[in-house]
Design a protein around this motif. Structure first.
Motif, PDB file in Angstrom:
ATOM      1  N   PHE A 173      61.321  54.293 -13.314  1.00 39.61           N
ATOM      2  CA  PHE A 173      62.431  54.626 -14.208  1.00 39.61           C
ATOM      3  C   PHE A 173      63.770  54.409 -13.512  1.00 39.61           C
ATOM      4  O   PHE A 173      63.875  54.470 -12.280  1.00 39.61           O
ATOM      5  CB  PHE A 173      62.347  56.099 -14.640  1.00 39.61           C
ATOM      6  CG  PHE A 173      61.129  56.442 -15.437  1.00 39.61           C
ATOM      7  CD1 PHE A 173      61.108  56.286 -16.814  1.00 39.61           C
ATOM      8  CD2 PHE A 173      59.983  56.938 -14.808  1.00 39.61           C
ATOM      9  CE1 PHE A 173      59.981  56.605 -17.554  1.00 39.61           C
ATOM     10  CE2 PHE A 173      58.851  57.259 -15.541  1.00 39.61           C
ATOM     11  CZ  PHE A 173      58.856  57.099 -16.915  1.00 39.61           C
ATOM     12  N   TYR A 174      64.794  54.161 -14.341  1.00 40.32           N
ATOM     13  CA  TYR A 174      66.166  54.299 -13.862  1.00 40.32           C
ATOM     14  C   TYR A 174      66.484  55.789 -13.766  1.00 40.32           C
ATOM     15  O   TYR A 174      65.783  56.635 -14.341  1.00 40.32           O
ATOM     16  CB  TYR A 174      67.146  53.628 -14.822  1.00 40.32           C
ATOM     17  CG  TYR A 174      67.090  52.116 -14.827  1.00 40.32           C
ATOM     18  CD1 TYR A 174      67.682  51.378 -13.805  1.00 40.32           C
ATOM     19  CD2 TYR A 174      66.451  51.434 -15.859  1.00 40.32           C
ATOM     20  CE1 TYR A 174      67.634  49.988 -13.818  1.00 40.32           C
ATOM     21  CE2 TYR A 174      66.400  50.053 -15.880  1.00 40.32           C
ATOM     22  CZ  TYR A 174      66.993  49.331 -14.858  1.00 40.32           C
ATOM     23  OH  TYR A 174      66.940  47.966 -14.875  1.00 40.32           O
ATOM     24  N   GLU A 175      67.578  56.110 -13.105  1.00 44.89           N
ATOM     25  CA  GLU A 175      67.916  57.518 -12.899  1.00 44.89           C
ATOM     26  C   GLU A 175      68.166  58.256 -14.207  1.00 44.89           C
ATOM     27  O   GLU A 175      67.951  59.466 -14.309  1.00 44.89           O
ATOM     28  CB  GLU A 175      69.143  57.638 -11.991  1.00 44.89           C
ATOM     29  CG  GLU A 175      69.448  59.065 -11.562  1.00 44.89           C
ATOM     30  CD  GLU A 175      70.568  59.137 -10.541  1.00 44.89           C
ATOM     31  OE1 GLU A 175      70.842  60.253 -10.052  1.00 44.89           O
ATOM     32  OE2 GLU A 175      71.164  58.087 -10.239  1.00 44.89           O
ATOM     33  N   ASN A 176      68.597  57.518 -15.243  1.00 43.99           N
ATOM     34  CA  ASN A 176      68.861  58.160 -16.531  1.00 43.99           C
ATOM     35  C   ASN A 176      67.602  58.362 -17.373  1.00 43.99           C
ATOM     36  O   ASN A 176      67.673  58.860 -18.499  1.00 43.99           O
ATOM     37  CB  ASN A 176      69.893  57.362 -17.332  1.00 43.99           C
ATOM     38  CG  ASN A 176      69.399  55.961 -17.681  1.00 43.99           C
ATOM     39  OD1 ASN A 176      68.253  55.611 -17.417  1.00 43.99           O
ATOM     40  ND2 ASN A 176      70.278  55.151 -18.253  1.00 43.99           N
ATOM     41  N   GLY A 177      66.452  57.950 -16.864  1.00 42.46           N
ATOM     42  CA  GLY A 177      65.199  58.194 -17.558  1.00 42.46           C
ATOM     43  C   GLY A 177      64.662  57.025 -18.355  1.00 42.46           C
ATOM     44  O   GLY A 177      63.554  57.112 -18.904  1.00 42.46           O
ATOM     45  N   THR A 178      65.413  55.926 -18.455  1.00 40.70           N
ATOM     46  CA  THR A 178      64.901  54.742 -19.154  1.00 40.70           C
ATOM     47  C   THR A 178      63.969  53.957 -18.225  1.00 40.70           C
ATOM     48  O   THR A 178      64.047  54.074 -16.995  1.00 40.70           O
ATOM     49  CB  THR A 178      66.046  53.833 -19.622  1.00 40.70           C
ATOM     50  OG1 THR A 178      66.845  53.459 -18.480  1.00 40.70           O
ATOM     51  CG2 THR A 178      66.931  54.562 -20.624  1.00 40.70           C
ATOM     52  N   ILE A 179      63.079  53.167 -18.831  1.00 37.71           N
ATOM     53  CA  ILE A 179      62.081  52.429 -18.053  1.00 37.71           C
ATOM     54  C   ILE A 179      62.746  51.326 -17.234  1.00 37.71           C
ATOM     55  O   ILE A 179      63.595  50.589 -17.735  1.00 37.71           O
ATOM     56  CB  ILE A 179      61.007  51.841 -18.985  1.00 37.71           C
ATOM     57  CG1 ILE A 179      60.244  52.976 -19.683  1.00 37.71           C
ATOM     58  CG2 ILE A 179      60.026  50.973 -18.206  1.00 37.71           C
ATOM     59  CD1 ILE A 179      59.235  52.502 -20.701  1.00 37.71           C
ATOM     60  N   TYR A 180      62.369  51.223 -15.980  1.00 32.87           N
ATOM     61  CA  TYR A 180      62.967  50.282 -15.036  1.00 32.87           C
ATOM     62  C   TYR A 180      62.507  48.861 -15.347  1.00 32.87           C
ATOM     63  O   TYR A 180      61.311  48.596 -15.512  1.00 32.87           O
ATOM     64  CB  TYR A 180      62.537  50.663 -13.620  1.00 32.87           C
ATOM     65  CG  TYR A 180      63.377  50.082 -12.520  1.00 32.87           C
ATOM     66  CD1 TYR A 180      64.582  50.667 -12.159  1.00 32.87           C
ATOM     67  CD2 TYR A 180      62.949  48.967 -11.804  1.00 32.87           C
ATOM     68  CE1 TYR A 180      65.347  50.162 -11.117  1.00 32.87           C
ATOM     69  CE2 TYR A 180      63.695  48.446 -10.759  1.00 32.87           C
ATOM     70  CZ  TYR A 180      64.899  49.048 -10.426  1.00 32.87           C
ATOM     71  OH  TYR A 180      65.646  48.537  -9.392  1.00 32.87           O
ATOM     72  N   ASN A 181      63.470  47.940 -15.430  1.00 29.14           N
ATOM     73  CA  ASN A 181      63.167  46.530 -15.697  1.00 29.14           C
ATOM     74  C   ASN A 181      62.977  45.813 -14.366  1.00 29.14           C
ATOM     75  O   ASN A 181      63.940  45.419 -13.710  1.00 29.14           O
ATOM     76  CB  ASN A 181      64.288  45.887 -16.508  1.00 29.14           C
ATOM     77  CG  ASN A 181      63.930  44.485 -16.982  1.00 29.14           C
ATOM     78  OD1 ASN A 181      63.011  43.858 -16.453  1.00 29.14           O
ATOM     79  ND2 ASN A 181      64.640  43.988 -17.967  1.00 29.14           N
ATOM     80  N   GLN A 182      61.710  45.623 -13.984  1.00 26.58           N
ATOM     81  CA  GLN A 182      61.421  45.082 -12.662  1.00 26.58           C
ATOM     82  C   GLN A 182      61.729  43.590 -12.549  1.00 26.58           C
ATOM     83  O   GLN A 182      61.942  43.081 -11.447  1.00 26.58           O
ATOM     84  CB  GLN A 182      59.949  45.327 -12.333  1.00 26.58           C
ATOM     85  CG  GLN A 182      59.616  46.806 -12.272  1.00 26.58           C
ATOM     86  CD  GLN A 182      58.135  47.062 -12.276  1.00 26.58           C
ATOM     87  OE1 GLN A 182      57.435  46.613 -11.377  1.00 26.58           O
ATOM     88  NE2 GLN A 182      57.636  47.783 -13.268  1.00 26.58           N
ATOM     89  N   THR A 183      61.766  42.889 -13.661  1.00 21.39           N
ATOM     90  CA  THR A 183      62.059  41.454 -13.597  1.00 21.39           C
ATOM     91  C   THR A 183      63.483  41.187 -13.113  1.00 21.39           C
ATOM     92  O   THR A 183      63.773  40.104 -12.611  1.00 21.39           O
ATOM     93  CB  THR A 183      61.855  40.806 -14.977  1.00 21.39           C
ATOM     94  OG1 THR A 183      62.746  41.411 -15.929  1.00 21.39           O
ATOM     95  CG2 THR A 183      60.424  40.985 -15.449  1.00 21.39           C
ATOM     96  N   LEU A 184      64.367  42.177 -13.250  1.00 18.40           N
ATOM     97  CA  LEU A 184      65.767  41.989 -12.869  1.00 18.40           C
ATOM     98  C   LEU A 184      65.984  42.098 -11.364  1.00 18.40           C
ATOM     99  O   LEU A 184      67.107  41.867 -10.897  1.00 18.40           O
ATOM    100  CB  LEU A 184      66.653  43.012 -13.591  1.00 18.40           C
ATOM    101  CG  LEU A 184      66.658  42.923 -15.127  1.00 18.40           C
ATOM    102  CD1 LEU A 184      67.572  44.000 -15.719  1.00 18.40           C
ATOM    103  CD2 LEU A 184      67.124  41.535 -15.580  1.00 18.40           C
ATOM    104  N   ILE A 185      64.959  42.444 -10.583  1.00 21.92           N
ATOM    105  CA  ILE A 185      65.127  42.535  -9.131  1.00 21.92           C
ATOM    106  C   ILE A 185      64.307  41.462  -8.411  1.00 21.92           C
ATOM    107  O   ILE A 185      64.162  41.498  -7.195  1.00 21.92           O
ATOM    108  CB  ILE A 185      64.744  43.929  -8.598  1.00 21.92           C
ATOM    109  CG1 ILE A 185      63.262  44.221  -8.850  1.00 21.92           C
ATOM    110  CG2 ILE A 185      65.619  45.012  -9.217  1.00 21.92           C
ATOM    111  CD1 ILE A 185      62.777  45.505  -8.184  1.00 21.92           C
ATOM    112  N   MET A 186      63.763  40.491  -9.188  1.00 27.23           N
ATOM    113  CA  MET A 186      62.944  39.434  -8.600  1.00 27.23           C
ATOM    114  C   MET A 186      63.718  38.122  -8.583  1.00 27.23           C
ATOM    115  O   MET A 186      64.425  37.786  -9.551  1.00 27.23           O
ATOM    116  CB  MET A 186      61.663  39.247  -9.411  1.00 27.23           C
ATOM    117  CG  MET A 186      60.866  40.523  -9.640  1.00 27.23           C
ATOM    118  SD  MET A 186      59.920  41.017  -8.197  1.00 27.23           S
ATOM    119  CE  MET A 186      58.596  39.829  -8.269  1.00 27.23           C
TER     120      MET A 186
END
Length: 764
Positions: A341-354
């Motif tokens: 998750f992001y700190e605000n509780g939404t699901i973390y988008n892992q494609t954006l860190i690849m």
């Protein structure tokens, strides 16, 4: 024949004169309260007594497992089980093909072929005579090896879906074969430690073998057990349609949820009828599928259950404390969740860190911020590490003699003896085994097996060498990014883990997973390489899993008196056939459903949730292990829990050494530690019912009505599992959407289709 003649019959009176020292003391909870203790109502105190009294030791060497009928049914059900397992992998519902289900189906098919096929002409090969126990065991072991979705298909699926890498067919097939058979080679070499002794009971297979005895033994007692089996099987088969479809409130009946249906805290603590709903405290479950979902509660020994119960109580306390004290910002995220998750509780988008090479780019990570886990998931990771580390110390302190053979061979005299006796012509090995001077000290079931030629260690060693060599080649042919030394470390980790975690499973029936340990080690060794992490886990965690399954199935063979070479052959055939079918179906499904598998939601027919989750974990551990788990980082206590786990068994051992009457030897610290994170996922409303049934059977029945316990406990457990799994299999295809459109039962008070079945508040 001379060796055979020296083996005393397992039914001789002296077999039952167990010489092992009992751990019970006066007033111990294991002790019978009956004063008229006789051979018929003796309370079973240890593994050897259970193995002798619950499972028939008798053997009929005339029974032939090498029949065309056995191969015909075995290959057919192996193809069926392997296909279903791979299809289920890409379904929104996670359904396994159970061993009990396949055992019952194979028995029905074998009985039908015996009854209806003529015994003359070519048809005599399909019906050579009465369908026997050893044929059934041969079929079951073959099906067991095939009816799994091989973990290598998970890796190949992730490569195709997320990395656009499609290894050639030959490399992929050899990847499957090597990863599936590597554990067989290592586990087979440990048979003397993890299979033959009575101490290695494998409680989970006792209901299956008790069912076999009911099916195949003659006599009044066997007919009584068979009647009980059919009655319970029919009753639970009919009953399961209610909690599974018509009346799903029965999955978790909670007075607290009914009294406060709009209270979030009540939902988190007392809810549990739906996945990731809550802890299920004081909920009552009437659905045997969930009560017996992991391990049949009638089979696991009381010592293991008591340790599990302690871990369960601690788990609920720790989860509530972590969440309501907002440790690791837990209140920003769902109470129970497995995603990033992001700190605000939404699901973390892992494609954006690849980056374009699918490696984690720390510059992109800085832009997105480090991901968070739910607090309950961090406790799960910590407790898993605690349990894994505690296993090593606990077994070295309490079971050192049971494992001693694992290292006593490491001396020059033994190695020289092996070298002198080594014959490279392994295919000419007679399989003849020497009978000890005092054969009565052997496990009675193993003693009966000595009359059959063994599958020698050289066969398993060759399996290990070939699997290791092929694996070393395919990691370079499949773009794994895993170096040769990383592969070697993964296999070494697996070999050590098999000894300890295999022993724990064999004794208690509870299996601990080394997946998080493997992911963490690979994450630090191959930082920033998610794909290398996946392959490292494949050759470590999956190797341990396969070795454990091999040894479990070989224990089935030992209890059923299936000759070792027949067991070896059935396992190899089933494994290779299942892996090939897995590969073909995986490619077909990905070719035709690629877009759906890549979508977050999926459909009610196909879902990519499992490859998505596997890829996410590989990215988190393979790409961000240093940033999330190193010293001074947010989740530093996850790896530090290994150190705590190593010393956790010491207080129990020290107290028992100086104050033995406190019975600290009665507790399994690895189980207590690992179950502190038990409730982090899934449907938890069944846990209280699970323990109630377990304590009723393994304490009350065993100590108060020992004769009934010996005759019926395990056969009733088999009937409950069998009837449930047959009905669940039918409902899965008929109404639950696996075959297409789901057909939920119309909404009513007992079927709250728009929320949680126990009517607790549904939390987003």
């Amino acid at each position: 024949m001379a060796a055979t003649e020296k083996i005393s019959s397992a039914t001789d009176k002296e077999t039952f004169d167990v010489k092992e020292k009992s751990h019970s003391v006066k007033g111990d909870i294991e002790t019978s309260i009956r004063e008229d203790v006789t051979d018929e109502n003796i309370v079973l105190q240890n593994e050897r007594e259970i193995a002798i009294h619950v499972i028939s030791v008798d053997d009929d060497p005339s029974l032939n497992p090498w029949t065309f009928r056995a191969f015909f049914i075995g290959l057919g059900l192996s193809a069926f089980g392997g296909s279903l397992a791979q299809i289920y992998y890409f379904k929104p519902q996670t359904v396994s093909v159970s061993l009990m289900f396949l055992a019952i189906i194979s028995y029905v098919i074998g009985l039908a072929m015996e009854t209806f096929i003529p015994r003359h002409g070519l048809l005599r090969y399909l019906n050579p005579g009465p369908f026997n126990k050893k044929e059934n065991a041969f079929i079951i072991i073959m099906c067991s090896a095939a009816a799994n979705s091989a973990m290598a298909t998970e890796v190949l699926a992730v490569q195709r879906l997320y990395y656009n890498i499609t290894p050639n067919a030959s490399s992929s097939i050899f990847l499957l074969f090597s990863s599936q058979l590597l554990g067989y080679g290592i586990g087979g070499l440990m048979r003397g430690i993890l299979l033959y002794p009575s101490k290695m009971l494998y409680p989970g297979v006792l209901p299956l073998l008790s069912m076999f005895d009911a099916f195949y033994l003659d006599g009044t007692e066997a007919r009584q057990r068979l009647k009980v089996f059919y009655f319970v099987f029919t009753a639970i088969f009919i009953w399961e349609i209610f909690p599974e479809w018509i009346f799903p409130l029965l999955t978790g009946l909670s007075i607290f949820c009914l009294a406060a249906p709009n209270n979030a805290t009540v939902s988190r603590v007392f809810g549990g009828s739906n996945g990731n709903e809550g802890l299920g405290l004081l909920s009552i479950c009437f659905d045997w599928q969930y009560i017996s979902g992991g391990t049949n509660p009638v089979a696991v020994p009381l010592k293991a259950q008591l340790s599990s119960f302690i871990g369960y109580i601690i788990c609920m306390i720790v989860f509530v404390v972590v969440f309501y004290n907002n440790i690791w910002e837990s209140q920003n995220f769902p109470f129970l969740a497995q995603l990033l998750f992001y700190e605000n509780g939404t699901i973390y988008n892992q494609t954006l860190i690849m980056n374009s090479n699918y490696d984690v780019d720390l510059t992109l990570v800085a832009e997105q911020g480090l991901p968070f886990y739910a607090g309950s998931w961090i406790i799960y990771l910590m407790s898993t590490n605690l349990g894994l580390a505690a296993t090593f110390t606990h077994l070295l302190l309490w079971n050192k003699d049971d494992l001693r053979a694992a290292w006593t061979w490491m001396n020059m005299e033994t190695l020289r003896s092996w070298r002198a006796d080594f014959d490279w012509k392994f295919w000419k090995h007679s399989g003849k085994r020497e009978v000890p001077v005092n054969p009565e000290d052997l496990d009675p079931h193993y003693r009966e097996m000595l009359k059959y030629p063994d599958a020698p260690n050289s066969w398993y060693l060759l399996t290990l060498i070939l699997s290791f060599t092929i694996g070393l080649v395919v990691i370079y042919k499949t773009n794994s990014t895993l170096p040769w030394w990383g592969f070697a470390i993964a296999v070494l980790l697996a070999a050590v883990s098999i000894l300890f975690f295999g022993a724990l499973y064999a004794i208690t029936g509870i299996m601990l997973s080394i997946q998080t340990l493997a992911q963490m080690i690979a994450g630090y060794l191959h930082n920033g390489k998610p794909m290398a992490n996946m392959f490292s886990v494949l050759y470590s965690y999956n190797t341990v899993l396969q070795a454990t399954l091999l040894l479990r199935d070989l224990k089935i063979a030992q209890y059923a008196k299936l000759p070792p070479r027949a067991a070896f052959m059935s396992q190899i055939i089933g494994t290779l056939l299942g892996a090939a079918i897995n590969y073909v179906l995986m490619n077909s499904i990905i070719d035709n459903q690629r877009e759906i598998l890549l979508s977050v939601q999926g459909t009610n027919i196909w879902s990519g949730q499992q490859p998505q989750s596997y890829n996410s974990q590989a990215i988190a551990w393979g790409g961000l292990a240093h940033e999330l788990f190193s010293s001074g980082r947010r989740y530093q206590w996850v790896p530090l829990s290994y150190i705590i786990g190593l010393v956790a068994p010491l207080p129990f051992w020290i107290i028992h050494r100086y104050w033995p009457r406190l019975r600290m030897d009665y507790y399994y610290t690895p189980i207590i530690c690992s179950l502190i994170g038990w409730l982090c996922v899934g449907i938890n409303s069944s846990i209280l019912s699970y323990f109630a049934i377990s304590f009723f059977c393994q304490w009350w029945l065993r100590t108060r009505y020992p004769r009934w316990f010996v005759k019926y406990n395990y056969v009733v457990g088999a009937a409950l599992d069998g009837g449930t799994q047959v009905m669940v299999f039918i409902l899965t295809f008929a109404v639950q959407g696996v075959a297409g459109t789901s057909h939920l039962f119309p909404e009513w008070w007992g079927a709250n289709q728009g929320g949680n079945y126990d009517r607790c508040l549904y939390l987003n």
